[in-house]
Design an enzyme around this catalytic site. Structure first.
Site, PDB file in Angstrom:
ATOM      1  N   HIS A 184     -14.023 -65.519  -4.576  1.00  0.00           N
ATOM      2  CA  HIS A 184     -14.796 -66.415  -5.679  1.00  0.00           C
ATOM      3  C   HIS A 184     -16.002 -65.735  -5.861  1.00  0.00           C
ATOM      4  O   HIS A 184     -16.841 -67.021  -5.773  1.00  0.00           O
ATOM      5  CB  HIS A 184     -15.270 -67.893  -4.619  1.00  0.00           C
ATOM      6  CG  HIS A 184     -13.773 -68.288  -4.401  1.00  0.00           C
ATOM      7  ND1 HIS A 184     -13.167 -68.684  -3.068  1.00  0.00           N
ATOM      8  CD2 HIS A 184     -12.482 -68.214  -5.245  1.00  0.00           C
ATOM      9  CE1 HIS A 184     -11.918 -68.975  -2.733  1.00  0.00           C
ATOM     10  NE2 HIS A 184     -10.922 -69.169  -4.169  1.00  0.00           N
TER      11      HIS A 184
HETATM   12  S1  FES Z   1     -16.420 -67.119  -2.104  1.00  0.00           S
HETATM   13 FE1  FES Z   1     -14.936 -68.560  -2.091  1.00  0.00          FE
HETATM   14  S2  FES Z   1     -14.399 -68.113   0.058  1.00  0.00           S
HETATM   15 FE2  FES Z   1     -16.010 -66.789  -0.309  1.00  0.00          FE
END
Ligand code: FES
Length: 199
Positions: free
Chosen positions: A157
């Site tokens: 993410h």
């Molecule tokens: S940014 Fe979501 S698990 Fe690393």
């Protein structure tokens, strides 16, 4: 973690044959074999026992991945330039001074987040949902931007951390990467999983 940068020692059952691998960083990104010293038995490792690591052959700017309590632990020797660059990130970080005391032992609650400034030790698990970020030591790569001074990028993410494991603002990860308990038993031998100060 990106296989371009890192060869994960876990795949090679490094505790069986006493051999580990470091990932090359910087120009070329060529993985380089690295012989290390591993003390615990397989049985002790499985129980989450401390892991002793010899970093005498670890080169500056390279990432060594070891396993402790079934988690990847990263060890990197940082250059003077890398250490100087850390301060440039401060204004863009969520917790530049490591004020969240859950994320590191007291002896690593400092600007470098380490016992010895040149050696950073981090649990390689993103503090958002547990992916393993990629080691991205390059300066200003096209995909991370001109302001990127090296660090870790989580592909799940897009959380970003600098080379002290400090999380940037505006990403899903809420806290800095964890510094595990560790201690030096000599200049070049670290025990991961046991508290202590530099010798
Ligand atoms: S940014 Fe979501 S698990 Fe690393």
């Amino acid at each position: 973690m990106s296989t371009d940068n890192v060869v994960d020692t876990k795949r090679r059952r490094f505790l069986v044959n006493a051999t580990s691998v470091v990932a090359a960083v910087g120009a070329g990104f060529v993985a380089v074999p690295f012989l290390s010293s591993w003390m615990p038995s397989e049985r002790a490792k499985n129980a989450g026992a401390p892991v002793e690591v010899d970093i005498s052959k670890l080169e500056v700017g390279r990432l060594l991945v070891v396993e402790w309590q079934s988690k990847p632990v990263w060890i990197i020797k940082r250059s003077d330039k890398t250490l100087a660059d850390l301060a440039k990130n401060d204004e863009n970080l969520s917790d530049p001074n490591s004020e969240n005391i859950d994320q590191q032992p007291a002896y690593a609650q400092n600007h470098d987040r380490s016992i010895k400034p040149e050696v950073i030790i981090l649990v390689g698990i993103c503090t958002h949902l547990g992916c393993s970020p990629s080691f991205r030591p390059e300066i200003g790569p096209a995909d991370l931007g001109a302001d990127w001074l090296g660090g870790f990028f989580c592909p799940c993410h897009s959380s970003r951390f600098d080379l002290a494991g400090r999380v940037f603002q505006g990403v899903p990860a809420p806290t800095n990467l964890v510094v595990p308990p560790h201690m030096y038993v000599s200049d070049n031998v670290i025990v991961i999983g046991r508290d202590g100060e530099a010798v």
